[in-house]
Design a protein around this motif. Structure first.
Motif, PDB file in Angstrom:
ATOM      1  N   VAL A 170     -13.986 -71.598 105.145  1.00  0.00           N
ATOM      2  CA  VAL A 170     -12.892 -70.683 105.466  1.00  0.00           C
ATOM      3  C   VAL A 170     -13.482 -69.290 105.642  1.00  0.00           C
ATOM      4  CG1 VAL A 170     -11.188 -72.075 104.248  1.00  0.00           C
ATOM      5  CG2 VAL A 170     -12.406 -70.275 103.013  1.00  0.00           C
ATOM      6  N   ASP A 171     -12.660 -68.368 106.111  1.00  0.00           N
ATOM      7  CA  ASP A 171     -13.124 -67.006 106.332  1.00  0.00           C
ATOM      8  C   ASP A 171     -13.500 -66.332 105.018  1.00  0.00           C
ATOM      9  OD1 ASP A 171     -12.717 -67.268 109.045  1.00  0.00           O
ATOM     10  OD2 ASP A 171     -10.714 -66.342 108.997  1.00  0.00           O
ATOM     11  N   ALA A 172     -14.525 -65.501 105.081  1.00  0.00           N
ATOM     12  CA  ALA A 172     -14.876 -64.676 103.930  1.00  0.00           C
ATOM     13  C   ALA A 172     -13.807 -63.607 103.734  1.00  0.00           C
ATOM     14  CB  ALA A 172     -16.231 -64.024 104.152  1.00  0.00           C
ATOM     15  N   PRO A 173     -13.589 -63.147 102.489  1.00  0.00           N
ATOM     16  CA  PRO A 173     -12.597 -62.085 102.266  1.00  0.00           C
ATOM     17  C   PRO A 173     -12.898 -60.829 103.073  1.00  0.00           C
ATOM     18  CG  PRO A 173     -13.281 -63.061 100.185  1.00  0.00           C
ATOM     19  CD  PRO A 173     -14.183 -63.612 101.236  1.00  0.00           C
ATOM     20  N   ARG A 174     -14.161 -60.511 103.246  1.00  0.00           N
ATOM     21  CA  ARG A 174     -14.575 -59.332 104.004  1.00  0.00           C
ATOM     22  C   ARG A 174     -15.790 -59.721 104.837  1.00  0.00           C
ATOM     23  NH1 ARG A 174     -16.795 -56.156 100.221  1.00  0.00           N
ATOM     24  NH2 ARG A 174     -16.638 -54.185 101.310  1.00  0.00           N
ATOM     25  N   PRO A 175     -15.601 -60.422 105.928  1.00  0.00           N
ATOM     26  CA  PRO A 175     -16.743 -60.886 106.703  1.00  0.00           C
ATOM     27  C   PRO A 175     -17.530 -59.711 107.284  1.00  0.00           C
ATOM     28  CG  PRO A 175     -14.707 -61.201 107.930  1.00  0.00           C
ATOM     29  CD  PRO A 175     -14.316 -60.789 106.550  1.00  0.00           C
ATOM     30  N   GLY A 176     -18.836 -59.929 107.423  1.00  0.00           N
ATOM     31  CA  GLY A 176     -19.679 -58.902 108.007  1.00  0.00           C
ATOM     32  C   GLY A 176     -20.746 -58.433 107.042  1.00  0.00           C
ATOM     33  N   GLU A 177     -21.412 -57.357 107.410  1.00  0.00           N
ATOM     34  CA  GLU A 177     -22.538 -56.871 106.621  1.00  0.00           C
ATOM     35  C   GLU A 177     -22.066 -56.319 105.286  1.00  0.00           C
ATOM     36  OE1 GLU A 177     -26.532 -54.805 107.978  1.00  0.00           O
ATOM     37  OE2 GLU A 177     -24.912 -53.335 107.876  1.00  0.00           O
ATOM     38  N   ARG A 178     -22.808 -56.655 104.247  1.00  0.00           N
ATOM     39  CA  ARG A 178     -22.524 -56.174 102.895  1.00  0.00           C
ATOM     40  C   ARG A 178     -23.722 -55.378 102.406  1.00  0.00           C
ATOM     41  NH1 ARG A 178     -18.526 -57.096 104.174  1.00  0.00           N
ATOM     42  NH2 ARG A 178     -18.263 -55.071 103.206  1.00  0.00           N
ATOM     43  N   VAL A 179     -23.469 -54.313 101.661  1.00  0.00           N
ATOM     44  CA  VAL A 179     -24.514 -53.439 101.139  1.00  0.00           C
ATOM     45  C   VAL A 179     -24.341 -53.323  99.624  1.00  0.00           C
ATOM     46  CG1 VAL A 179     -25.478 -51.107 101.147  1.00  0.00           C
ATOM     47  CG2 VAL A 179     -24.698 -52.146 103.290  1.00  0.00           C
ATOM     48  N   ASP A 180     -25.405 -53.624  98.887  1.00  0.00           N
ATOM     49  CA  ASP A 180     -25.423 -53.502  97.429  1.00  0.00           C
ATOM     50  C   ASP A 180     -24.253 -54.244  96.789  1.00  0.00           C
ATOM     51  OD1 ASP A 180     -27.619 -51.932  97.866  1.00  0.00           O
ATOM     52  OD2 ASP A 180     -26.658 -50.034  97.340  1.00  0.00           O
ATOM     53  N   GLU A 181     -24.142 -55.531  97.112  1.00  0.00           N
ATOM     54  CA  GLU A 181     -23.076 -56.359  96.549  1.00  0.00           C
ATOM     55  C   GLU A 181     -23.634 -57.671  96.022  1.00  0.00           C
ATOM     56  OE1 GLU A 181     -19.360 -54.631  99.237  1.00  0.00           O
ATOM     57  OE2 GLU A 181     -19.883 -56.743  99.359  1.00  0.00           O
ATOM     58  N   PHE A 182     -22.816 -58.344  95.205  1.00  0.00           N
ATOM     59  CA  PHE A 182     -23.188 -59.607  94.568  1.00  0.00           C
ATOM     60  C   PHE A 182     -22.479 -60.745  95.292  1.00  0.00           C
ATOM     61  CE2 PHE A 182     -22.752 -62.935  91.332  1.00  0.00           C
ATOM     62  CZ  PHE A 182     -24.014 -62.947  90.759  1.00  0.00           C
ATOM     63  N   PRO A 183     -23.214 -61.747  95.773  1.00  0.00           N
ATOM     64  CA  PRO A 183     -22.542 -62.877  96.439  1.00  0.00           C
ATOM     65  C   PRO A 183     -21.700 -63.663  95.436  1.00  0.00           C
ATOM     66  CG  PRO A 183     -24.896 -62.818  96.976  1.00  0.00           C
ATOM     67  CD  PRO A 183     -24.687 -61.885  95.820  1.00  0.00           C
ATOM     68  N   ILE A 184     -20.386 -63.618  95.587  1.00  0.00           N
ATOM     69  CA  ILE A 184     -19.511 -64.291  94.628  1.00  0.00           C
ATOM     70  C   ILE A 184     -19.565 -65.801  94.840  1.00  0.00           C
ATOM     71  CG2 ILE A 184     -17.997 -62.302  94.420  1.00  0.00           C
ATOM     72  CD1 ILE A 184     -15.955 -63.885  96.150  1.00  0.00           C
ATOM     73  N   GLY A 185     -19.036 -66.547  93.875  1.00  0.00           N
ATOM     74  CA  GLY A 185     -19.068 -67.997  93.931  1.00  0.00           C
ATOM     75  C   GLY A 185     -18.397 -68.562  95.167  1.00  0.00           C
ATOM     76  N   ARG A 186     -19.021 -69.551  95.771  1.00  0.00           N
ATOM     77  CA  ARG A 186     -18.584 -70.265  96.973  1.00  0.00           C
ATOM     78  C   ARG A 186     -18.749 -69.445  98.253  1.00  0.00           C
ATOM     79  NH1 ARG A 186     -13.710 -71.047  97.565  1.00  0.00           N
ATOM     80  NH2 ARG A 186     -12.789 -69.885  95.831  1.00  0.00           N
ATOM     81  N   SER A 187     -19.306 -68.241  98.153  1.00  0.00           N
ATOM     82  CA  SER A 187     -19.507 -67.440  99.360  1.00  0.00           C
ATOM     83  C   SER A 187     -20.744 -67.918 100.115  1.00  0.00           C
ATOM     84  CB  SER A 187     -19.645 -65.961  99.010  1.00  0.00           C
ATOM     85  OG  SER A 187     -20.797 -65.725  98.224  1.00  0.00           O
ATOM     86  N   ILE A 188     -20.724 -67.730 101.423  1.00  0.00           N
ATOM     87  CA  ILE A 188     -21.841 -68.091 102.292  1.00  0.00           C
ATOM     88  C   ILE A 188     -22.484 -66.801 102.781  1.00  0.00           C
ATOM     89  CG2 ILE A 188     -22.569 -69.328 104.361  1.00  0.00           C
ATOM     90  CD1 ILE A 188     -19.982 -70.974 104.120  1.00  0.00           C
ATOM     91  N   SER A 189     -23.789 -66.673 102.576  1.00  0.00           N
ATOM     92  CA  SER A 189     -24.507 -65.449 102.922  1.00  0.00           C
ATOM     93  C   SER A 189     -25.600 -65.741 103.933  1.00  0.00           C
ATOM     94  CB  SER A 189     -25.139 -64.819 101.674  1.00  0.00           C
ATOM     95  OG  SER A 189     -24.156 -64.450 100.728  1.00  0.00           O
ATOM     96  N   ASP A 190     -25.776 -64.783 104.840  1.00  0.00           N
ATOM     97  CA  ASP A 190     -26.888 -64.817 105.781  1.00  0.00           C
ATOM     98  C   ASP A 190     -27.838 -63.689 105.397  1.00  0.00           C
ATOM     99  OD1 ASP A 190     -25.376 -66.757 107.012  1.00  0.00           O
ATOM    100  OD2 ASP A 190     -24.776 -65.494 108.705  1.00  0.00           O
ATOM    101  N   PHE A 191     -29.081 -64.060 105.094  1.00  0.00           N
ATOM    102  CA  PHE A 191     -30.091 -63.078 104.749  1.00  0.00           C
ATOM    103  C   PHE A 191     -30.998 -62.826 105.950  1.00  0.00           C
ATOM    104  CE2 PHE A 191     -29.325 -65.293 100.571  1.00  0.00           C
ATOM    105  CZ  PHE A 191     -28.566 -64.270 100.026  1.00  0.00           C
ATOM    106  N   ALA A 192     -31.717 -61.727 105.926  1.00  0.00           N
ATOM    107  CA  ALA A 192     -32.600 -61.381 107.048  1.00  0.00           C
ATOM    108  C   ALA A 192     -33.617 -62.487 107.267  1.00  0.00           C
ATOM    109  CB  ALA A 192     -33.289 -60.052 106.776  1.00  0.00           C
ATOM    110  N   GLU A 193     -33.973 -62.693 108.519  1.00  0.00           N
ATOM    111  CA  GLU A 193     -35.006 -63.679 108.836  1.00  0.00           C
ATOM    112  C   GLU A 193     -36.355 -63.229 108.294  1.00  0.00           C
ATOM    113  OE1 GLU A 193     -34.765 -66.611 110.068  1.00  0.00           O
ATOM    114  OE2 GLU A 193     -32.641 -66.534 110.559  1.00  0.00           O
ATOM    115  N   LEU A 194     -37.121 -64.180 107.849  1.00  0.00           N
ATOM    116  CA  LEU A 194     -38.451 -63.901 107.311  1.00  0.00           C
ATOM    117  C   LEU A 194     -39.370 -63.466 108.448  1.00  0.00           C
ATOM    118  CD1 LEU A 194     -40.322 -64.083 104.815  1.00  0.00           C
ATOM    119  CD2 LEU A 194     -40.857 -66.410 105.539  1.00  0.00           C
ATOM    120  N   GLU A 195     -40.082 -62.361 108.219  1.00  0.00           N
ATOM    121  CA  GLU A 195     -41.066 -61.927 109.201  1.00  0.00           C
ATOM    122  C   GLU A 195     -42.342 -62.753 109.020  1.00  0.00           C
ATOM    123  OE1 GLU A 195     -41.730 -57.776 108.917  1.00  0.00           O
ATOM    124  OE2 GLU A 195     -39.620 -57.229 109.225  1.00  0.00           O
ATOM    125  N   ARG A 196     -42.668 -63.500 110.043  1.00  0.00           N
ATOM    126  CA  ARG A 196     -43.824 -64.406 109.945  1.00  0.00           C
ATOM    127  C   ARG A 196     -45.021 -63.837 110.685  1.00  0.00           C
ATOM    128  NH1 ARG A 196     -41.864 -69.232 107.961  1.00  0.00           N
ATOM    129  NH2 ARG A 196     -39.618 -69.508 108.086  1.00  0.00           N
TER     130      ARG A 196
END
Length: 437
Positions: A411-437
């Motif tokens: 389902v939709d996140a409560p506040r979809p989009g970029e987050r700054v200095d926040e804690f991923p709450i339970g059941r949330s789906i997060s996208d982190f920066a791609e690893l620089e290889r």
């Protein structure tokens, strides 16, 4: 759709031979009723968390009568720091202990949270059913998932509490609790003093001071998209981390208060594996790189324990085997980062190494007390479970969705989009920066 396969257990849940404790809270703390006055003759010391005064119970007109206060209410002590969740709310996480000193069983009927002291406004109220869902008895394995409103004589209960506020500014600097309970009728077998104890009480205790040091800001421990935070802080707080209130280091400790189990999903299904569910390689998280969340020194490394088959919890002979292959980083200032359940032989660091934020320290596996490939990550005040958990936030990530409470869909996140200095709450789906290889 296939039901999302969440982990059945996390780093320290089944590790102990002793029974563990579990609990649940719900909802957002709201401003509520008018100020509640204390019982006659009773005051409290919020900073110390102890009731002080004459000990006179409500209902006694003759204030020369001394009455027992049969509940001893305290907190599992550490600083309570508000953490901004990825839902935009500020969360506080803490636990109360309640010792029943009466020779008669106590039934907890209501818990009120008051702002400031016992004269403050009621900001949260839990009725008997909701309170029971948050409560478990120390040493009773049948209550580790909550559901207990009765404290037998001489036993201690733990009440796990997770509350939310609209912003940091609205989190009270101090709170105290008013716990209401009734007691079973006295019988001759209870002893001659049993009738002297009250039939019901409304006691204050469990004072909490919030604030102190802010949450530690760190980088992500993983790279890429579609990482689900399971067993984290959530409105339905009962999970396989909030139940890990254990006796270690000579005290009760909330050992995984801010711990998260990160799984990776295929959002089109949704599921955490593609292919044979009995093979670790089928799980999307298995083998993914683990990243140093800050510049740090490697404190300890375990990398020789086997990965187990998914769905098969291992036989554990000691508490420290629960984490399986693991790395502990010393972040400085008395804070340590734990990465648990790593792939066998995957550690790329050794004790004493210096690492930079974003360095690969190993790969995610399925070792230790785990039902499927996931990373158990947390910060703590020491290298072992005897230490308090440390609240933390990720400096930058994208909130891309939520797993529904039934685990069936995204389902939709409560506040979809970029987050700054926040804690991923339970059941949330997060996208982190791609690893620089």
């Amino acid at each position: 759709m296939r039901r999302l396969r969440l982990p059945l257990a996390s780093a320290m849940v089944v590790a102990l031979a002793i029974p563990l404790l579990a609990g649940c809270t719900q909802g957002q703390a709201t401003s509520g009723a008018a100020a509640t006055n204390p019982p006659p003759g009773q005051t409290s010391d919020p900073a110390a968390g102890r009731a002080t005064g004459t000990g006179i119970m409500p209902g006694y007109e003759d204030e020369s009568v001394l009455a027992f206060t049969p509940l001893v209410i305290d907190t599992i002590g550490h600083e309570v720091v508000p953490v901004e969740g990825s839902d935009g709310l500020d969360w506080i996480a803490y636990e109360l202990t309640v010792l029943n000193t009466s020779p008669r069983a106590a039934t907890l009927t209501q818990l009120e949270t008051l702002e400031g002291d016992e004269h403050g406004a009621v900001i949260e109220k839990r009725d008997q059913a909701r309170l029971a869902a948050n409560t478990m008895i120390v040493g009773d394995s049948t209550t580790i998932m909550g559901g207990s409103s009765v404290i037998p004589t001489g036993r201690t209960a733990v009440i796990v509490l997770r509350d939310t506020y609209p912003s940091t500014d609205e989190v009270p600097k101090r709170i105290v609790h008013r716990l209401t309970a009734t007691f079973a009728p006295a019988t001759p077998e209870d002893g001659r003093l049993a009738p002297v104890y009250p039939d019901e009480v409304a006691q204050f205790g469990g004072a909490v001071v919030t604030g102190g040091r802010p949450p530690l800001v760190i980088g992500p421990p993983l790279a890429g998209a579609n990482w689900v935070a399971t067993n984290g802080i959530e409105t339905e707080a009962l999970n396989m981390h909030s139940n890990v209130v254990i006796p270690v280091g000579g005290r009760l400790n909330a050992a995984e208060e801010y711990g998260i189990d990160f799984l990776r999903i295929d959002p089109s299904i949704p599921a955490t594996h593609v292919g044979d569910p009995s093979e670790n390689a089928s799980y999307l998280a298995f083998g993914e790189p683990l990243l140093a969340v800050a510049d740090a020194k490697v404190l300890s490394v375990v990398s020789d324990r086997p990965d187990i088959a998914p769905g098969e919890l291992p036989q554990l002979d000691s508490v420290d085997q629960a984490t399986g292959n693991a790395v502990v980083l010393d972040l400085g200032d008395g804070v340590f980062a734990l990465y648990a359940h790593m792939e066998q032989g995957s550690a790329t660091v050794e004790p004493g190494d210096d690492v930079r934020r974003g360095d690969i320290i190993g790969r995610l596996g399925n070792s230790g007390n785990t039902s499927q490939a996931h990373l158990h990550f947390q910060l703590q005040r020491g290298p072992l479970m005897t230490a308090d958990n440390v609240p933390w936030v990720v400096d930058r990530f994208v909130a891309s969705g939520m797993i529904s409470p039934d685990g069936e869909r995204i389902v939709d996140a409560p506040r979809p989009g970029e987050r700054v200095d926040e804690f991923p709450i339970g059941r949330s789906i997060s996208d982190f920066a791609e690893l620089e290889r």
